[in-house]
Design a protein around this motif. Structure first.
Motif, PDB file in Angstrom:
ATOM      1  N   ALA B 285       0.846  -1.205   0.000  1.00  0.00           N
ATOM      2  CA  ALA B 285       0.000   0.000   0.000  1.00  0.00           C
ATOM      3  C   ALA B 285       0.875   1.247   0.000  1.00  0.00           C
ATOM      4  N   ASN B 286       1.887   1.250   0.843  1.00  0.00           N
ATOM      5  CA  ASN B 286       2.749   2.427   0.946  1.00  0.00           C
ATOM      6  C   ASN B 286       3.611   2.611  -0.298  1.00  0.00           C
ATOM      7  N   THR B 287       4.263   1.550  -0.722  1.00  0.00           N
ATOM      8  CA  THR B 287       5.244   1.662  -1.803  1.00  0.00           C
ATOM      9  C   THR B 287       4.554   1.893  -3.142  1.00  0.00           C
ATOM     10  N   HIS B 288       3.523   1.102  -3.407  1.00  0.00           N
ATOM     11  CA  HIS B 288       2.786   1.263  -4.665  1.00  0.00           C
ATOM     12  C   HIS B 288       2.087   2.626  -4.684  1.00  0.00           C
ATOM     13  N   GLY B 289       1.465   2.971  -3.566  1.00  0.00           N
ATOM     14  CA  GLY B 289       0.771   4.260  -3.498  1.00  0.00           C
ATOM     15  C   GLY B 289       1.704   5.411  -3.812  1.00  0.00           C
ATOM     16  N   LYS B 290       2.864   5.413  -3.186  1.00  0.00           N
ATOM     17  CA  LYS B 290       3.793   6.535  -3.385  1.00  0.00           C
ATOM     18  C   LYS B 290       4.319   6.576  -4.816  1.00  0.00           C
ATOM     19  N   LEU B 291       4.673   5.410  -5.340  1.00  0.00           N
ATOM     20  CA  LEU B 291       5.216   5.378  -6.707  1.00  0.00           C
ATOM     21  C   LEU B 291       4.162   5.813  -7.724  1.00  0.00           C
ATOM     22  N   VAL B 292       2.957   5.301  -7.584  1.00  0.00           N
ATOM     23  CA  VAL B 292       1.920   5.641  -8.567  1.00  0.00           C
ATOM     24  C   VAL B 292       1.529   7.117  -8.421  1.00  0.00           C
ATOM     25  N   GLY B 293       1.491   7.606  -7.188  1.00  0.00           N
ATOM     26  CA  GLY B 293       1.245   9.042  -6.994  1.00  0.00           C
ATOM     27  C   GLY B 293       2.302   9.860  -7.720  1.00  0.00           C
ATOM     28  N   GLY B 294       3.565   9.448  -7.566  1.00  0.00           N
ATOM     29  CA  GLY B 294       4.648  10.140  -8.276  1.00  0.00           C
ATOM     30  C   GLY B 294       4.462  10.075  -9.776  1.00  0.00           C
ATOM     31  N   ASN B 295       3.983   8.931 -10.264  1.00  0.00           N
ATOM     32  CA  ASN B 295       3.765   8.779 -11.707  1.00  0.00           C
ATOM     33  C   ASN B 295       2.631   9.673 -12.211  1.00  0.00           C
ATOM     34  N   MET B 296       1.714  10.059 -11.336  1.00  0.00           N
ATOM     35  CA  MET B 296       0.639  10.964 -11.746  1.00  0.00           C
ATOM     36  C   MET B 296       1.169  12.380 -11.977  1.00  0.00           C
ATOM     37  N   ALA B 297       2.271  12.714 -11.299  1.00  0.00           N
ATOM     38  CA  ALA B 297       2.731  14.108 -11.316  1.00  0.00           C
ATOM     39  C   ALA B 297       4.061  14.309 -12.030  1.00  0.00           C
ATOM     40  N   GLY B 298       4.877  13.267 -12.114  1.00  0.00           N
ATOM     41  CA  GLY B 298       6.215  13.450 -12.661  1.00  0.00           C
ATOM     42  C   GLY B 298       6.556  12.373 -13.664  1.00  0.00           C
ATOM     43  N   PRO B 299       7.840  12.230 -13.958  1.00  0.00           N
ATOM     44  CA  PRO B 299       8.257  11.179 -14.896  1.00  0.00           C
ATOM     45  C   PRO B 299       7.893   9.799 -14.352  1.00  0.00           C
ATOM     46  N   VAL B 300       7.424   8.921 -15.220  1.00  0.00           N
ATOM     47  CA  VAL B 300       6.930   7.644 -14.726  1.00  0.00           C
ATOM     48  C   VAL B 300       8.078   6.686 -14.413  1.00  0.00           C
ATOM     49  N   ARG B 301       7.876   5.945 -13.343  1.00  0.00           N
ATOM     50  CA  ARG B 301       8.814   4.887 -12.947  1.00  0.00           C
ATOM     51  C   ARG B 301       8.030   3.601 -12.816  1.00  0.00           C
ATOM     52  N   LEU B 302       8.675   2.492 -13.118  1.00  0.00           N
ATOM     53  CA  LEU B 302       7.940   1.228 -13.034  1.00  0.00           C
ATOM     54  C   LEU B 302       8.025   0.646 -11.620  1.00  0.00           C
TER      55      LEU B 302
END
Lengths: 73, 379
Positions: B285-302
């Motif tokens: 929940a924490n790791t996926h949430g943070k990464l996907v949130g980042g992908n909504m706003a910045g360069p995407v990471r897998l």
């Protein structure tokens, strides 16, 4: 499709099959399945056990695959 | 009408971390989080763990992301993806540019079993805690994650606990049969009455009727029967759903660049295992949430993280990664049988998951083993 967790928990109200009984009759059950016989009538409670028991379900799939292969040959 | 750059549907840990992920790339864009739970974001694992072993309720709360507007007690009930609109159950409309579905999961319930506590939320915890007075009688239905944790927690609180579940052992879907059976004996030693292999024909808030007709009376009946992903909103919006909202490696839903899903509700690809999974644990929940949130706003990471999960059962504890599924072949390495050791879950000769049983600080090693695709874990 019925939720397998609830099927396991609630049972089916019919004869409850355990792993030993399943193991004893699995070959006959699969043969009946492949012969398109009415397995739910012939083996009451069997399907519910297979839904609920991963070990027997795997055994069932393996045996069925094996017998299907033999039929093709 | 509420206008926002980012709308996060779901006020749990995933939504909270997504907002924090957004803030790493976008300091100013408006973030609105709408969640059905009446409480602000809290650390869900404490509900069955720490709060029962002395942690005060203040430990529950998390500091929300800077500047995020959090709407509690509201449920988004409809989505218009092309129109970039959403509506909540009070009729409020939201206009968004990017959408995250972090709707989580709801507890599985037995139809017609009114009064049973389907343990999931902080309010459930408070209800159970209030009834868990010394000597009270509880029945816990379910022998999986939540059932085993809450039963141990209640027993530790002086409650007389009876566990009921249809499998032969505790954690039967996770652990090798020997360990699962050991846990039954272990719980009994700790004073829990364990009724394994029992079906339930009816349940209420104060009684459970077993398949053979026996009736267990109780002051409270708690059930932990697993959860079902809350995909209704996504399905109604036409998104692909397969026991979870299907997302790509970046958390995007199929066919859209502006709609994402994360956490418990998302079915995501796991490159290290070559499969897709849905995971209902804190680390994901924490790791996926943070990464996907980042992908909504910045360069995407897998997302190539192999999430950890963990539990405490009386004096025993474990951490695990990967596919911890008792249907796989298991290779066990015990320093002390059922007390300290490691189980490797193997499929086609390759390690797929590792269970670290009372073995600590080895999670990264377990991840490396799974990624290597060969061998088993040895202490």
């Amino acid at each position: 499709m019925a939720d397998p967790v609830l099927v396991r928990l609630l049972g089916t109200g019919e004869h409850a099959v355990d792993c030993d009984e399943c193991f004893d009759q699995l070959d006959r059950y699969v043969e009946a399945e492949l012969a398109r016989q009415p397995v739910d009538e012939l083996f009451p409670g069997f399907r519910a056990h297979l839904v609920g028991c991963p070990t027997c379900a795997e055994e069932h799939e393996s045996l069925r695959a094996l017998l299907e292969t033999e039929e093709i040959r | 009408m509420t206008q926002t750059t980012y709308l996060i549907v779901g006020g749990g840990m995933t939504g909270d971390m997504a907002a924090k992920g957004i803030r790493e790339h976008d300091a100013d864009g408006r973030i609105v989080i709408v969640g059905a739970d009446p409480n602000p974001v809290y650390k869900r694992p404490l509900l069955t763990k720490g709060l029962w072993s002395g942690a005060p309720e203040e430990k529950l709360w998390r500091e929300p992301a800077a500047g995020a507007d959090v709407v509690t007690g509201r449920r988004i009930v409809s989505l218009d993806l092309d129109g970039h609109r959403a509506t909540d159950d009070a009729g409020e409309e939201y206009e968004w540019q990017k959408l995250l579905l972090a709707t989580g999961a709801e507890p599985r319930k037995i139809p017609g079993a009114d009064g049973v506590v389907w343990f999931r939320t902080l309010d459930d915890y408070r209800l159970v805690r209030a009834k868990a007075t010394d000597g009270a009688r509880f029945v816990v239905i379910g022998g999986g994650f939540i059932g085993s944790e809450i039963a141990a927690a209640l027993a530790g609180a002086g409650v007389k606990v009876t566990m009921v579940f249809p499998e032969p052992g505790i954690g039967f879907r996770l652990f090798p049969a020997g360990l699962s059976g050991f846990l039954v004996d272990y719980y009994r030693e700790k004073g829990v009455e364990v009724l394994s292999g029992e079906t339930v024909s009816a349940a209420s808030g104060t009684s459970v009727t077993l398949g053979d007709g026996r009736v267990l009376e109780a002051d409270c009946v708690v059930a932990g029967l697993g959860v079902i992903p809350e995909t209704g909103l996504a399905e109604a919006a036409g998104l692909e759903v397969d026991d979870g909202i299907v997302v790509d490696l970046y958390g995007r839903v199929s066919g859209r660049q502006d709609v994402f899903a994360a956490g418990d509700v998302a079915r995501f690809p796991v490159p290290a295992l070559g499969i897709s999974m849905r995971i209902e644990h804190e680390d994901h929940a924490n790791t996926h949430g943070k990464l996907v949130g980042g992908n909504m706003a910045g360069p995407v990471r897998l997302y190539d993280h192999l999430p950890l999960f963990y539990s405490d059962l009386f004096d025993l504890g474990y951490e695990a990664v990967g596919q911890v599924d008792s249907r796989l072949e298991t290779v066990e390495d015990w320093q002390e049988p059922n007390r300290k050791g490691v189980v490797t879950y193997v499929e086609d000769g390759k390690p797929r998951g590792v269970l670290l049983w009372n073995v600590w600080d080895k999670v990264d090693d377990a991840r490396k083993l799974i990624r290597s695709g060969e061998g088993t874990f040895a202490l």
